[in-house]
Every structure is written in C-alpha cells, then in structure tokens.
Scaffold this active site. Structure first.
Site, short mmCIF file in Angstrom:
data_model
loop_
_atom_site.label_atom_id
_atom_site.label_comp_id
_atom_site.label_asym_id
_atom_site.label_seq_id
_atom_site.Cartn_x
_atom_site.Cartn_y
_atom_site.Cartn_z
N CYS A 207 81.49 52.13 20.20
CA CYS A 207 82.99 52.93 20.20
C CYS A 207 82.89 54.28 20.69
CB CYS A 207 83.30 52.73 18.54
SG CYS A 207 84.76 53.77 18.22
N HIS B 60 83.86 48.28 16.19
CA HIS B 60 83.02 47.85 17.04
C HIS B 60 82.05 48.66 17.51
CE1 HIS B 60 84.78 50.33 20.63
NE2 HIS B 60 85.88 50.54 19.52
N ASP C 215 90.69 50.85 20.98
CA ASP C 215 89.85 50.62 22.26
C ASP C 215 90.47 49.36 22.93
OD1 ASP C 215 87.94 49.35 24.16
OD2 ASP C 215 86.55 51.17 23.16
N ARG D 54 89.37 47.29 24.74
CA ARG D 54 88.30 46.06 24.76
C ARG D 54 88.43 45.20 23.61
NH1 ARG D 54 83.46 49.73 26.11
NH2 ARG D 54 84.28 50.81 24.41
N CYS E 24 90.14 49.35 15.83
CA CYS E 24 90.26 50.58 16.94
C CYS E 24 91.30 50.39 17.93
CB CYS E 24 88.72 50.76 17.44
SG CYS E 24 88.66 51.95 18.55
#
Length: 214
Positions: free
Chosen positions: A101, A98, A44, A46, A42
């Site tokens: 999400c 994750h 993302d 993080r 992803c």
C-alpha cells in the site's frame, strides 16, 4: 481517444450487456438498496472493491480512503458507518487493506512538506507504527515492514470500529454487525482474513460506552 471518453463508451457497453442478460436489472436495482456488507477499503486504483470479490451492484455499501482508515474525527467515514449500520442494517463490516500500500509505505518515511493534508491523514498510520515500533524494526527489509504495517493497520481499524458508539449500540440492540479485517494480495489477487470480531466481542473497558450512551 481520451481516457474519459473511453470510460463513457465502456459504461454504455456495460449497461447494454446487463440489460441483454437481464432486462429488469436496472429497474430492480433502482427500487431500493439492501446491502448486507459495508466495505471500508483503500482508494488504490488496483483494489476495486466489487471486482475483487465478484460482487454485483447493490451487494455492498462502499467507502474508500487512503489506507482504509476509520478515524474518529473524520465525519465522512463516521457518517458512512452510521448510515450503513443504523439505516441499511448491514450484517458485516469489512476493512480491507492491501499489501504494498502506497499510503502505508509513505507513512514509514519522513513527512513531505509539500503534502500538508496527506501528512495529517498519514499521521494516524504513524501512530500504529509507534505502537508496534519494536516488532516492525526487527524485520529485515522495508518491504517486510510495509507488509506487516499493512496488517497491523487493518487490525487497528477493526478495533477503532469496535470502539465507536455506533457499533457498540448495534451490538447491544441487534447483535450485529460482525467486523472483519482482511488484506488483499496485489501479486495473487487473494484475500486473507486477519481478524474477526463478532457482536459482543470483549473490548478494553476504557473504550466502552456507558449504558446511557451506547
């Protein structure tokens, strides 16, 4: 100091640290890349792929997009897959989602008319929701539904990979790669494996390619 300026300074410090620890690090790295893993993750911020598995540069070929999807009409993802499998000869393909999400959470809501391109991307996750509607709606909270759809989406992407001619041909010719579906916990930093498809795994006949195509 502006953010981009800090990044440039951190880059210089990182490069110096690498050379101090190993004077030939960049010379060796620049020679050739031989990763054993394709990582589909992803976007993302993080979930930085190399950091969460403590991988060094050169160990993983990485592709990231919103909600770690492998979509059959996305030439970007498919070209990455083909290059990793047919040129780099990776032994493993990992799809890592994750929990919590944002893409998954957004897909569980009505479409935002101001995000036309994002809507088109999230539609594929909505399709996963539709396939598992009864299970997801039986869960008591929105967070539970998000977490479970994260898992179901990862599993669906693994089957999407297995349904490509790229993977089926590599399985037949070279008995690789193994497909792994993982999910990362933002709260504890731990990865959990959801599904593992070794070469030659059985898939539904309607997704199989003929001998001439595979």
């Amino acid at each position: 100091m502006k953010t981009f300026e800090k990044l440039l300074l951190e880059n210089k410090a990182w490069a110096q640290d690498k050379v101090t620890a190993d004077p030939n690090f960049f010379e060796r790295l620049a020679d050739v890349q031989k990763p054993d893993v394709l990582w589909i993750g992803c976007s993302d911020s993080r979930v930085p792929s190399e950091i969460i598995v403590n991988a060094e540069p050169g160990e993983m070929f990485v592709h990231r997009n919103i909600a770690n999807q492998l979509i059959m009409t996305d030439f970007n993802s498919l070209s990455v897959l083909q290059y990793a499998v047919d040129v780099l000869k990776v032994s493993h393909v990992i799809v890592c989602g994750h929990y919590n999400c944002g893409g998954i959470r957004a897909a569980l809501k009505k479409q935002n008319p101001s995000l036309l391109m994002v809507n088109k991307w999230l539609k594929h996750i909505k399709d996963v929701y539709r396939l598992h509607h009864q299970e997801l709606e039986s869960l008591s909270s929105e967070d539970d539904r998000v977490h479970r759809l994260v898992e179901l989406n990862v599993i669906e992407q693994i089957y999407n990979l297995a349904h490509t001619s790229i993977i089926q041909a590599a399985w037949k010719r070279e008995q690789r790669p193994t497909l792994h579906g993982w999910v990362y916990g933002l709260n504890d930093g731990i990865i959990k494996e959801l599904i593992n498809l070794p070469p030659g795994s059985e898939i539904n006949p309607i997704y199989q390619y003929t001998e001439e195509s595979a």
